[in-house]
Each structure stands twice: as C-alpha cells, then as structure tokens.
Design an enzyme around this catalytic site. Sequence first.
Site, PDB file in Angstrom:
ATOM      1  N   CYS A   1       0.852  -1.193   0.000  1.00 58.75           N
ATOM      2  CA  CYS A   1       0.000   0.000   0.000  1.00 58.75           C
ATOM      3  C   CYS A   1       0.890   1.246   0.000  1.00 58.75           C
ATOM      4  O   CYS A   1       2.000   1.235   0.532  1.00 58.75           O
ATOM      5  CB  CYS A   1      -0.899   0.003   1.238  1.00 58.75           C
ATOM      6  SG  CYS A   1      -2.085   1.378   1.255  1.00 58.75           S
TER       7      CYS A   1
ATOM      8  N   ASP B   1       0.434   3.732   1.720  1.00 58.09           N
ATOM      9  CA  ASP B   1       0.402   4.273   3.087  1.00 58.09           C
ATOM     10  C   ASP B   1       1.824   4.501   3.623  1.00 58.09           C
ATOM     11  O   ASP B   1       2.655   3.586   3.604  1.00 58.09           O
ATOM     12  CB  ASP B   1      -0.359   3.290   3.995  1.00 58.09           C
ATOM     13  CG  ASP B   1      -0.713   3.901   5.331  1.00 58.09           C
ATOM     14  OD1 ASP B   1       0.188   4.410   6.016  1.00 58.09           O
ATOM     15  OD2 ASP B   1      -1.913   3.877   5.689  1.00 58.09           O
TER      16      ASP B   1
ATOM     17  N   ARG C   1       2.937   4.603   6.432  1.00 57.24           N
ATOM     18  CA  ARG C   1       3.295   3.840   7.632  1.00 57.24           C
ATOM     19  C   ARG C   1       3.773   2.423   7.323  1.00 57.24           C
ATOM     20  O   ARG C   1       4.101   1.671   8.226  1.00 57.24           O
ATOM     21  CB  ARG C   1       2.087   3.782   8.588  1.00 57.24           C
ATOM     22  CG  ARG C   1       1.634   5.157   9.075  1.00 57.24           C
ATOM     23  CD  ARG C   1       0.271   5.086   9.720  1.00 57.24           C
ATOM     24  NE  ARG C   1      -0.767   4.705   8.753  1.00 57.24           N
ATOM     25  CZ  ARG C   1      -2.057   4.556   9.055  1.00 57.24           C
ATOM     26  NH1 ARG C   1      -2.468   4.732  10.298  1.00 57.24           N
ATOM     27  NH2 ARG C   1      -2.923   4.229   8.119  1.00 57.24           N
TER      28      ARG C   1
ATOM     29  N   HIS D   1      -2.271  -4.086   4.945  1.00 57.00           N
ATOM     30  CA  HIS D   1      -2.113  -3.703   6.356  1.00 57.00           C
ATOM     31  C   HIS D   1      -3.475  -3.424   6.955  1.00 57.00           C
ATOM     32  O   HIS D   1      -4.382  -2.943   6.266  1.00 57.00           O
ATOM     33  CB  HIS D   1      -1.199  -2.476   6.495  1.00 57.00           C
ATOM     34  CG  HIS D   1      -1.771  -1.231   5.891  1.00 57.00           C
ATOM     35  ND1 HIS D   1      -2.385  -0.249   6.655  1.00 57.00           N
ATOM     36  CD2 HIS D   1      -1.868  -0.809   4.607  1.00 57.00           C
ATOM     37  CE1 HIS D   1      -2.795   0.731   5.841  1.00 57.00           C
ATOM     38  NE2 HIS D   1      -2.506   0.412   4.601  1.00 57.00           N
TER      39      HIS D   1
ATOM     40  N   CYS E   1      -6.418  -0.141   6.698  1.00 50.56           N
ATOM     41  CA  CYS E   1      -6.079   0.458   5.406  1.00 50.56           C
ATOM     42  C   CYS E   1      -7.202   1.391   4.952  1.00 50.56           C
ATOM     43  O   CYS E   1      -8.367   0.988   4.864  1.00 50.56           O
ATOM     44  CB  CYS E   1      -5.866  -0.648   4.371  1.00 50.56           C
ATOM     45  SG  CYS E   1      -5.447  -0.017   2.730  1.00 50.56           S
TER      46      CYS E   1
HETATM   47 CO    CO Z   1      -3.503   1.134   2.951  1.00 47.62          CO
END
Ligand code: CO
Length: 209
Positions: free
Chosen positions: A42, A44, A46, A98, A101
Amino acid sequence: MEPINRLIENNKQWAAATRERNPRFFDDLEHEQKPEFLWIGCSDSRVPGDILTGTHPGQIFVQRNIANMVIHTDLNLLSVLEYAVNNLKVEHVIVCGHYNCGGVKAAMSNQNFGIINKWVRNIKDVIRLHRDELEAITDEQGRFDRLVELNVQEQVFNLAKTSIIQQAWKNRQGPHLHGWVYGLKTGIIKPLLDMTHEDHVDPIYEFEF
Ligand code: CO
C-alpha cells in the site's frame, strides 16, 4: 530548517554513514540490481516495505498503490511485474496489505471519493465475492480486519491469473507468491497464504502455452 531541506540534509548524512559502514556499498550497486523480492504494498506512509523487513537498497523491487491492488488493466503494475519476474527473475512476489487500510475502509462505505471510486471498486468486488463470510462477522473492526486479509488473498490470486506468472511458473517453477498483512499496532507481519507453481486458480483463468 524547512522540512523539505531536512530531507536533503538527512540524505547526505545517510550516504556518508552508509559509505563508512561499507566503502564499496555504492560501487556494488551502481551498475546492476539483483533483488530477490518484488513487494506490492500500500502507498500508506506507515508501511515502508524495506524498513519493516530490515532490507537494504538493492534487495527489494517495489510497487505501491492504494490498498496494494493487482489490477489486470494496470499497465504500471503489469510492467513492474513483468520486469521483476522476467528480467530480474525475482524468487518471491509479496503482496503486503495492512490493517486499518484507508483504501479498504473507503470500499466498505458508500461515500463518493471521485476518481478514487474507480480504483476502490475492485475492493468492492472482493466484498461481493465474500459477502456471506463478511456479513457473519458482527464486530465492525473484525469485519474490516477480515476484509483487509481477503483483499490480500484476492490480489495474490490476481497475480496467479496473469500470463506473466503462469508463463514463469511453467518455464522456471517460480516465483513463489506470498500474501501478508502488516499490523500497524504491533509492527508485525502476519503471513496469510503462499502459492507456488503447483497451485492453481480457477481453470477458466489458466492459459495454454
Ligand atoms: Co492502505
């Protein structure tokens, strides 16, 4: 210091420290890469695949998009996949989702996100495919967590549906496919499923070579 300038400053320090630890580090990587892994994760911030797996530059080829999707019309993903599998000959392709999400959460809602609707619609298809299992989960967080896992599973299946993976499985019995989920709360990766050349998707997706 402006945050953007801090990045450049951090980079200088990182390069100096890296060279100090291994004076040949940049010379070794200058002309070629030989990564063993393709990471489909992803976007993302993080979930940086290299940092959380303790790998270094040169070890992981990376494709990231919203909700770690493998969409058969995504020329970007397909180009990365083909290059990783056929040229770099990676041994492992990892789809890592994750929990919590945002892309998966968006798919669970009926909110209009504009252009992102078209991307997220592929996750709505995962919900439709697994509606019975998901609706049996009464706890909302539990249902969200399970959808994150099912989405990873379906994206691994999507890899196995591509002619790129099927041809490689026939030619060199590789790569192995892996579906993982990363926990933001724990920092721990949970392996969900693996697929090898001995596994099969629904026969309608199998090509003759
Ligand atoms: Co995500």
